[in-house]
Structure formats: C-alpha cells, structure tokens
Motif scaffolding. Structure first.
Motif, PDB file in Angstrom:
ATOM      1  N   ALA A   4      11.681 -32.102 -31.360  1.00 51.82           N
ATOM      2  CA  ALA A   4      10.543 -31.811 -32.246  1.00 51.82           C
ATOM      3  C   ALA A   4       9.448 -31.062 -31.477  1.00 51.82           C
ATOM      4  O   ALA A   4       8.798 -30.164 -32.016  1.00 51.82           O
ATOM      5  CB  ALA A   4       9.994 -33.106 -32.845  1.00 51.82           C
ATOM      6  N   ILE A   5       9.265 -31.424 -30.210  1.00 50.32           N
ATOM      7  CA  ILE A   5       8.254 -30.724 -29.406  1.00 50.32           C
ATOM      8  C   ILE A   5       8.720 -29.293 -29.125  1.00 50.32           C
ATOM      9  O   ILE A   5       7.935 -28.348 -29.216  1.00 50.32           O
ATOM     10  CB  ILE A   5       7.970 -31.478 -28.102  1.00 50.32           C
TER      11      ILE A   5
ATOM     12  N   GLN B 221      12.302 -36.669 -30.370  1.00 50.62           N
ATOM     13  CA  GLN B 221      10.911 -36.280 -30.173  1.00 50.62           C
ATOM     14  C   GLN B 221      10.821 -35.021 -29.316  1.00 50.62           C
ATOM     15  O   GLN B 221      10.013 -34.136 -29.563  1.00 50.62           O
ATOM     16  CB  GLN B 221      10.111 -37.442 -29.542  1.00 50.62           C
ATOM     17  N   ARG B 222      11.693 -34.919 -28.299  1.00 52.90           N
ATOM     18  CA  ARG B 222      11.658 -33.730 -27.440  1.00 52.90           C
ATOM     19  C   ARG B 222      12.123 -32.477 -28.182  1.00 52.90           C
ATOM     20  O   ARG B 222      11.570 -31.403 -27.985  1.00 52.90           O
ATOM     21  CB  ARG B 222      12.456 -33.971 -26.166  1.00 52.90           C
TER      22      ARG B 222
ATOM     23  N   ALA C 237       7.941 -27.421 -32.073  1.00 56.71           N
ATOM     24  CA  ALA C 237       6.506 -27.188 -32.219  1.00 56.71           C
ATOM     25  C   ALA C 237       6.026 -26.059 -31.308  1.00 56.71           C
ATOM     26  O   ALA C 237       5.064 -25.360 -31.609  1.00 56.71           O
ATOM     27  CB  ALA C 237       5.732 -28.470 -31.913  1.00 56.71           C
TER      28      ALA C 237
ATOM     29  N   PHE D 266       9.018 -37.263 -36.419  1.00 55.39           N
ATOM     30  CA  PHE D 266       9.763 -36.121 -35.866  1.00 55.39           C
ATOM     31  C   PHE D 266      10.014 -35.026 -36.905  1.00 55.39           C
ATOM     32  O   PHE D 266       9.930 -33.857 -36.611  1.00 55.39           O
ATOM     33  CB  PHE D 266      11.103 -36.521 -35.233  1.00 55.39           C
TER      34      PHE D 266
ATOM     35  N   PRO E 166       2.305 -39.701 -31.898  1.00 59.54           N
ATOM     36  CA  PRO E 166       3.640 -39.207 -31.546  1.00 59.54           C
ATOM     37  C   PRO E 166       4.500 -40.237 -30.821  1.00 59.54           C
ATOM     38  O   PRO E 166       5.703 -40.050 -30.729  1.00 59.54           O
ATOM     39  CB  PRO E 166       3.348 -38.020 -30.627  1.00 59.54           C
TER      40      PRO E 166
ATOM     41  N   ALA F 232      -0.735 -33.606 -32.607  1.00 54.88           N
ATOM     42  CA  ALA F 232       0.250 -34.676 -32.720  1.00 54.88           C
ATOM     43  C   ALA F 232      -0.439 -35.907 -33.292  1.00 54.88           C
ATOM     44  O   ALA F 232      -1.509 -36.296 -32.836  1.00 54.88           O
ATOM     45  CB  ALA F 232       0.843 -34.985 -31.352  1.00 54.88           C
TER      46      ALA F 232
ATOM     47  N   VAL G 165       3.498 -32.003 -34.108  1.00 55.59           N
ATOM     48  CA  VAL G 165       4.426 -33.048 -33.653  1.00 55.59           C
ATOM     49  C   VAL G 165       4.089 -34.313 -34.433  1.00 55.59           C
ATOM     50  O   VAL G 165       3.002 -34.876 -34.276  1.00 55.59           O
ATOM     51  CB  VAL G 165       4.274 -33.318 -32.143  1.00 55.59           C
TER      52      VAL G 165
END
Ligand SMILES: Nc1ncnc2c1ncn2[C@@H]1O[C@H](COP(=O)(O)OP(=O)(O)OP(=O)(O)O)[C@@H](O)[C@H]1O
Ligand SMILES: [Mg+2]
Length: 238
Positions: free
Chosen positions: A168-169, A165-166, A172, A109, A185, A182, A105
């Motif tokens: 991207a998570i 970001q979510r 991941a 992003f 992050p 991360a 992460v």
C-alpha cells in the motif's frame, strides 16, 4: 535623509509548504445534529517533516487528515497543496491532485483484491499517465525498496498484514507525491511491522516528502519531527 533599509534576504531559500491550511473549520450535519469537528487557524507541513497528529478518539484527526488529503471539503477555510489553492469545485483538478500530489496510506490498506502486488502499484502509475514497461519497472523498484519484491506476484489475501501495508505504501508513493498522509496506519500491524512502517515513513521524509500521520500509536512517536495534539477539533499542543 534616511532611506528605508533594503529587504532582508533570507539566509536560505524558504521552503514552500507541501500543504497549508488557514481558517479551517469543519462542521458535520446541521441543526441539532451539528458536530463542530475542526477549528484550526493555521497549519503548514513542509517537505522533510513527519507530522504526527495525536489526540483522543473524536478529537478530529481523521477529519483533519481528510481535509489535508482533499478528500473532504471543509466548511470554511482554504487549503494549498504545493503553494496552489485547492478548488473543490474543479473535479478534474481535484482528481489530478489526488493522483499525483498526494499518497494515501489507510488503516485497511485498501489494496485491490484481484490484482497482484505489482499490479496494485502499476494501477496507480497508469492512472497518472505512466504505462507499460516504465510503470512495471517503477513498481518493481518501489516494491524492492520496501522489501516486498519477492511477493510481487502475490495477491493481497496471500500477503501478511505488514506486507500488505508495504505494498500500500509502494502504491501511495508511485507518483512521487509531495505529500503522504496516513490515518492510523499501524492499527492492524504488530510491533515489528509498526516500527518498520515508522522507519519507512521517516525515510520518505528524508527524501523530501512531507508526511502527515494521524495516530493513537505511541510506537510511532520516535519517528516524528513534529507533533500536534488535537482536542475537540483544536490544536491543543504543538
Ligand atoms: N460523517 C460524520 N458525520 C457526523 N459526525 C462525524 C462524521 N465523521 C466524524 N464525525 C464527528 O466529528 C468528530 C471528529 O471525528 P474524527 O473522525 O475526525 O475523530 P478522530 O480523532 O479521527 O477519532 P478516532 O481516534 O476515533 O479515529 C467526532 O465527534 C465525530 O463523531
Ligand atoms: Mg480517526
């Protein structure tokens, strides 16, 4: 006559670290330009931990995170992922580890701009061998669990920072990596989204992932199960 006492059985099985390093040294450049960025005797991170790596700018956080993520070959020292030594000379093995065992992460992003949220996640699944409807189902589940299912068809530029970001998570986590790393992050997130990210990372640890987080952000401290502080590449406090 005396007999040696039997070996002590551990009270419960000893967990294997998700990642462990020993005798780790990293030096950038040569000669006059040499920078001794990292010097760590030993560090292990176990499933269920959220390890926060703190320290001032230039203390070696990104360097450490990069080594733990197998993105940077250390000058000296070994790294084990899930109990297996990483061979930096074996590109195929490295690719497999990065695809399947580690979730990354990043602050930026690094989502793929032409792809939708779902496609960003399925791309990671495809790379590790999960394709078609199975990949689509898993991507949808992940986006749902991170609260962005309603943005599944949006492209990154149409998402807010927190949504990106979510996604991207979700990407991941696509391949259930044992280790999630991360680097800063929350650097591009407001407080609400930073706290939300903290909750997400803590819940990953609750599900048995190991999480390593390099950050300057004190808002993430409450989510850590352990903290180390780097100073000039060394662990100054644990
Ligand atoms: N590619 C590079 N070439 C030379 N020196 C580097 C390189 N990357 C980092 N360094 C140096 O290594 C040291 C550790 O850098 P690192 O990026 O790991 O610090 P950091 O703790 O992540 O800092 P920040 O909080 O600013 O992100 C610093 O002195 C930095 O200048
Ligand atoms: Mg850094």
């Amino acid at each position: 006559m005396t007999y040696p006492s039997p070996p002590q059985m551990p009270a419960r099985p000893v967990a294997m670290p998700a990642v462990a390093v020993s005798g780790l040294v990293h030096t950038y450049g040569r000669g006059h330009a040499e920078v001794h960025a990292l010097d760590i005797d030993a560090l292990a991170v176990f499933p269920g931990e959220v390890l926060l790596v703190e320290g001032p700018s230039g203390s070696g956080k990104t360097t450490l995170i990069s080594v733990l993520g197998t993105l940077l070959r250390p000058t000296r020292g070994g790294i084990e992922i899930g109990g297996r030594a990483v061979d930096f000379g074996d590109q195929r093995a490295l690719d497999r580890i990065r695809r399947s065992e580690i979730g990354f992460v990043f602050q930026s992003f690094s989502l793929l701009a032409p792809l939708t949220a779902t496609e960003n996640v399925t791309a990671a699944l495809n790379a590790a061998g999960t394709r078609g409807r199975a990949a689509h189902r898993r991507a949808t589940e992940l986006l749902d669990s991170l609260g962005v299912a309603h943005r599944a068809h949006a492209r990154p530029r149409d998402l807010s920072g927190g949504e990106q970001q979510r996604v991207a998570i979700a990407r991941a986590l696509a391949n259930e990596p044992r280790l999630v790393i991360a680097d800063e992050p929350t650097a591009n997130l407001d407080t609400d989204h930073s706290l939300e990210l903290g909750h997400v990372l803590a819940s990953l640890a609750g599900r048995g992932h190991a999480v390593v987080l390099a950050t300057h952000d004190p808002r993430l401290e409450p989510f850590a199960t352990r903290r180390i502080r780097l100073l000039d590449g060394r662990i100054a406090a644990e």
